[in-house]
Design a protein around this motif. Structure first.
Motif, PDB file in Angstrom:
ATOM      1  N   LEU A 291       0.856  -1.192   0.000  1.00 30.80           N
ATOM      2  CA  LEU A 291       0.000   0.000   0.000  1.00 30.80           C
ATOM      3  C   LEU A 291       0.889   1.238   0.000  1.00 30.80           C
ATOM      4  N   TYR A 292       0.578   2.194  -0.874  1.00 26.72           N
ATOM      5  CA  TYR A 292       1.427   3.374  -1.046  1.00 26.72           C
ATOM      6  C   TYR A 292       0.575   4.637  -1.102  1.00 26.72           C
ATOM      7  N   ARG A 293       1.106   5.694  -0.503  1.00 23.16           N
ATOM      8  CA  ARG A 293       0.384   6.965  -0.418  1.00 23.16           C
ATOM      9  C   ARG A 293       0.350   7.697  -1.757  1.00 23.16           C
ATOM     10  N   HIS A 294      -0.719   8.435  -1.956  1.00 21.85           N
ATOM     11  CA  HIS A 294      -0.834   9.384  -3.067  1.00 21.85           C
ATOM     12  C   HIS A 294      -0.721  10.770  -2.435  1.00 21.85           C
ATOM     13  N   TYR A 295       0.498  11.297  -2.423  1.00 20.93           N
ATOM     14  CA  TYR A 295       0.761  12.553  -1.702  1.00 20.93           C
ATOM     15  C   TYR A 295       1.962  13.256  -2.341  1.00 20.93           C
ATOM     16  N   PRO A 296       1.945  14.609  -2.403  1.00 19.92           N
ATOM     17  CA  PRO A 296       3.028  15.345  -3.079  1.00 19.92           C
ATOM     18  C   PRO A 296       4.292  15.506  -2.246  1.00 19.92           C
ATOM     19  N   MET A 312      -5.445   5.556  -2.594  1.00 22.73           N
ATOM     20  CA  MET A 312      -4.150   4.975  -2.288  1.00 22.73           C
ATOM     21  C   MET A 312      -3.814   3.942  -3.369  1.00 22.73           C
ATOM     22  N   PHE A 313      -2.533   3.669  -3.520  1.00 22.15           N
ATOM     23  CA  PHE A 313      -2.073   2.698  -4.511  1.00 22.15           C
ATOM     24  C   PHE A 313      -1.988   1.298  -3.895  1.00 22.15           C
ATOM     25  N   TYR A 314      -2.273   0.299  -4.744  1.00 23.99           N
ATOM     26  CA  TYR A 314      -2.300  -1.100  -4.313  1.00 23.99           C
ATOM     27  C   TYR A 314      -1.446  -1.929  -5.257  1.00 23.99           C
ATOM     28  N   ALA A 341     -12.567  -0.011  -5.846  1.00 26.51           N
ATOM     29  CA  ALA A 341     -11.423  -0.061  -6.757  1.00 26.51           C
ATOM     30  C   ALA A 341     -11.560   0.997  -7.834  1.00 26.51           C
ATOM     31  N   GLY A 342     -10.444   1.650  -8.163  1.00 24.65           N
ATOM     32  CA  GLY A 342     -10.391   2.546  -9.297  1.00 24.65           C
ATOM     33  C   GLY A 342     -10.746   3.983  -8.996  1.00 24.65           C
ATOM     34  N   CYS A 343     -10.788   4.771 -10.073  1.00 25.78           N
ATOM     35  CA  CYS A 343     -11.118   6.193  -9.987  1.00 25.78           C
ATOM     36  C   CYS A 343     -11.955   6.524 -11.221  1.00 25.78           C
ATOM     37  N   ASN A 344     -11.782   7.681 -11.831  1.00 31.47           N
ATOM     38  CA  ASN A 344     -12.543   8.021 -13.036  1.00 31.47           C
ATOM     39  C   ASN A 344     -12.126   7.152 -14.217  1.00 31.47           C
ATOM     40  N   THR A 345     -13.109   6.748 -15.015  1.00 32.97           N
ATOM     41  CA  THR A 345     -12.844   5.977 -16.223  1.00 32.97           C
ATOM     42  C   THR A 345     -12.179   6.870 -17.254  1.00 32.97           C
ATOM     43  N   PRO A 346     -11.123   6.408 -17.918  1.00 29.65           N
ATOM     44  CA  PRO A 346     -10.445   7.240 -18.925  1.00 29.65           C
ATOM     45  C   PRO A 346     -11.406   7.755 -19.985  1.00 29.65           C
ATOM     46  N   LEU A 347     -11.415   9.057 -20.173  1.00 28.25           N
ATOM     47  CA  LEU A 347     -12.362   9.672 -21.097  1.00 28.25           C
ATOM     48  C   LEU A 347     -12.049   9.363 -22.553  1.00 28.25           C
ATOM     49  N   HIS A 348     -10.778   9.128 -22.867  1.00 30.32           N
ATOM     50  CA  HIS A 348     -10.441   8.915 -24.278  1.00 30.32           C
ATOM     51  C   HIS A 348     -11.013   7.617 -24.824  1.00 30.32           C
ATOM     52  N   ARG A 349     -11.513   6.770 -23.945  1.00 31.16           N
ATOM     53  CA  ARG A 349     -12.118   5.523 -24.386  1.00 31.16           C
ATOM     54  C   ARG A 349     -13.620   5.642 -24.617  1.00 31.16           C
ATOM     55  N   SER A 350     -14.197   6.773 -24.275  1.00 33.57           N
ATOM     56  CA  SER A 350     -15.631   6.950 -24.485  1.00 33.57           C
ATOM     57  C   SER A 350     -15.929   7.184 -25.967  1.00 33.57           C
ATOM     58  N   THR A 351     -16.932   6.485 -26.476  1.00 32.10           N
ATOM     59  CA  THR A 351     -17.305   6.641 -27.880  1.00 32.10           C
ATOM     60  C   THR A 351     -17.969   7.990 -28.152  1.00 32.10           C
ATOM     61  N   LEU A 352     -18.351   8.712 -27.085  1.00 33.18           N
ATOM     62  CA  LEU A 352     -18.912  10.045 -27.292  1.00 33.18           C
ATOM     63  C   LEU A 352     -17.914  10.949 -28.005  1.00 33.18           C
ATOM     64  N   PHE A 353     -16.634  10.696 -27.782  1.00 33.74           N
ATOM     65  CA  PHE A 353     -15.592  11.517 -28.394  1.00 33.74           C
ATOM     66  C   PHE A 353     -15.132  10.961 -29.742  1.00 33.74           C
ATOM     67  N   SER A 354     -15.679   9.834 -30.164  1.00 30.81           N
ATOM     68  CA  SER A 354     -15.179   9.228 -31.393  1.00 30.81           C
ATOM     69  C   SER A 354     -16.251   8.812 -32.389  1.00 30.81           C
ATOM     70  N   ASN A 389      -6.866   2.265 -13.090  1.00 34.36           N
ATOM     71  CA  ASN A 389      -7.963   1.728 -12.282  1.00 34.36           C
ATOM     72  C   ASN A 389      -7.663   0.350 -11.705  1.00 34.36           C
ATOM     73  N   ASN A 390      -6.593  -0.268 -12.153  1.00 32.93           N
ATOM     74  CA  ASN A 390      -6.185  -1.558 -11.595  1.00 32.93           C
ATOM     75  C   ASN A 390      -5.356  -1.427 -10.325  1.00 32.93           C
ATOM     76  N   VAL A 391      -4.880  -0.211 -10.021  1.00 33.40           N
ATOM     77  CA  VAL A 391      -3.923  -0.080  -8.916  1.00 33.40           C
ATOM     78  C   VAL A 391      -4.310   0.994  -7.911  1.00 33.40           C
ATOM     79  N   LEU A 392      -5.482   1.553  -8.041  1.00 34.21           N
ATOM     80  CA  LEU A 392      -5.876   2.670  -7.190  1.00 34.21           C
ATOM     81  C   LEU A 392      -7.197   2.366  -6.504  1.00 34.21           C
ATOM     82  N   PHE A 393      -7.302   2.688  -5.213  1.00 31.27           N
ATOM     83  CA  PHE A 393      -8.562   2.450  -4.515  1.00 31.27           C
ATOM     84  C   PHE A 393      -8.876   3.608  -3.577  1.00 31.27           C
TER      85      PHE A 393
END
Length: 440
Positions: A291-296, A312-314, A341-354, A389-393
């Motif tokens: 487990l790893y922190r998401h911090y600057p 956090m990262f997993y 598990a995960g965060c926002n779904t990558p927008l570039h994969r949405s067919t709305l943009f394609s 989205n595979n490594v963030l929760f």
């Protein structure tokens, strides 16, 4: 019987204390402020809003601020004010909320997506520069999940290419990058202030900037009752009158502005307590291997702003390949309700943009409005965005530094981590990504 609640054991967190998570924290001053607006019948006025704008600008460290009904409107105004429009392109990180980029489509621009950095989860400067074209007018820099983006290289690239920088501070009100508040680096900043955000006033947004012309162009877009104030600074074509150029009315409800004035008085103190609670919690969690922190922490004098939606990262490899979904399932069984598990779904994969002709009549996808090229090819493969989205929760978001309460949640994570092998036989969600894709 197993110790794990998912497998028949007792919960680590027997009863959720809702006060630990309730947000915003409402006091009597806030109640009185809203009631005064109601009793005065001044909901649609602007005098309280103007006071809020002035004090928010002072708190942020900029010259000008302009309140909007929501963060999406503030971002749309920011895009318009820096020249995003027909035949132009806007670069945006793929992993963010849709409002960071979609207003550009309504202005006639094309959205081009760039990748994120694997540790900050914010715009990758190298990917940003790789996606610059002669049409690029602006870039949106999202300070994602309260973490500051690496502004120094981003600003250098933008200035070298003549690109305007819009900071989306919706996740990071008050965050510091190298000792300076985010939102003060680019040409203009915008943020949401809806009830779930760290700086919450109900439903509102704010545009803020040091550039008088940007401020006044934003006024012309949707603040018809203020257009007369720009005549001496931003010449208006003769005969246009005081019509809003964007065809929008962006006057903010003054109950929200009244709440904003109250929030400015207590936001720093409340988020200082949140910082103490979340720092303690994540420091303890980071002692668990995998487990790893998401911090600057890689920059001096840098902080998260309000710890909005903490994650956090997993690393699955430290848990025998146990999927992140199964790990979170076990935590929820322990009473940790606010984890997934995960965060926002990558927008570039949405067919709305394609694939979608959004406004009709174009004869091809709106994203390809310039020509027959495929907008997806311009964004290309974004490997970090596609795997994050595979490594963030998500983590519980504590609003108080109540250590006994926090320790119950810590016990849940420790229990699941120590007994993860018992979860492997029932794991039907084995991730394709085994382990992190970068090293801490």
């Amino acid at each position: 019987m197993s110790k794990l609640a998912l497998l028949g054991g007792s919960k680590s967190v027997e009863k959720r204390n809702d006060a630990m998570f309730h947000w915003p924290i409402v006091n009597q001053e806030m109640r009185d402020a809203v009631m005064k607006v109601l009793e005065d019948g001044s909901m649609s006025g602007i005098e309280i809003t103007q006071e809020f704008e002035q004090k928010f600008a002072e708190w942020s460290g900029v010259k000008y601020a302009l309140a909007c009904p929501n963060g999406t409107d503030a971002l749309r105004e920011a895009m318009f004010a820096v020249g995003v429009g027909m035949n132009s392109e806007l670069i945006c990180p793929s992993v963010t909320y849709w409002a960071s980029c979609m207003p550009a489509i309504g202005l006639g621009a094309r959205v081009v997506f760039a990748d994120i950095e694997p540790d900050t989860l914010c715009l990758d400067p190298k990917s940003f520069e790789a996606h610059v074209t002669p049409r690029t007018k602006a870039v949106v820099v999202v300070h994602y999940l309260a973490h500051p983006a690496d502004m120094d290289p981003i600003m250098e690239i933008a200035r070298r290419h003549g690109i305007k920088v819009i900071e989306d501070v919706s996740h990071a009100h008050g965050a510091l990058y190298k000792g300076r508040k985010v939102g003060t680096f680019g040409d203009v900043a915008a943020c949401s202030m809806m009830s779930g955000k760290s700086f919450a006033v109900g439903e509102a947004g704010m545009l803020y900037t040091n550039d008088r012309n940007v401020y006044e162009k934003a006024i012309t877009f949707g603040h018809y009752e203020r257009i007369h104030t720009v005549e001496n600074h931003l010449p208006l074509p003769e005969g246009v009158g005081y019509l809003p150029w964007g065809g929008c009315k962006h006057r903010t409800n003054q109950m929200c502005s009244a709440l904003g004035l109250c929030q400015l008085k207590k936001y720093d103190a409340e988020t200082a307590e949140i910082h103490a609670a979340m720092s303690y919690f994540t420091d303890q969690l980071a002692r668990i291997p995998g487990l790893y922190r998401h911090y600057p922490s890689k920059w001096k004098n840098s902080t998260k702003g309000g710890w909005y939606c903490p994650h956090m990262f997993y690393d699955t490899s430290k848990f025998g390949g146990l999927s992140l979904q199964r790990f979170c399932e076990a935590l929820r069984a322990e009473g940790v309700d606010d984890t997934w598990a995960g965060c926002n779904t990558p927008l570039h994969r949405s067919t709305l943009f394609s694939k979608v002709d959004i406004f009709g009549g174009l004869g091809r996808p709106t994203a390809n409005l310039f020509d027959d090229s495929d907008a997806r090819e311009q964004s290309g493969s974004l490997p970090i965005s596609e795997r994050v989205n595979n490594v963030l929760f998500a983590l519980p978001s504590f609003k108080h530094d109540w250590r006994e309460e926090i320790d119950q949640y810590l016990a849940a994570y420790v229990k699941v981590a120590e007994n993860y092998q018992e979860l492997l036989p029932g794991d039907n969600h084995r991730d394709e990504v085994q382990g992190l894709f970068f090293a801490f």
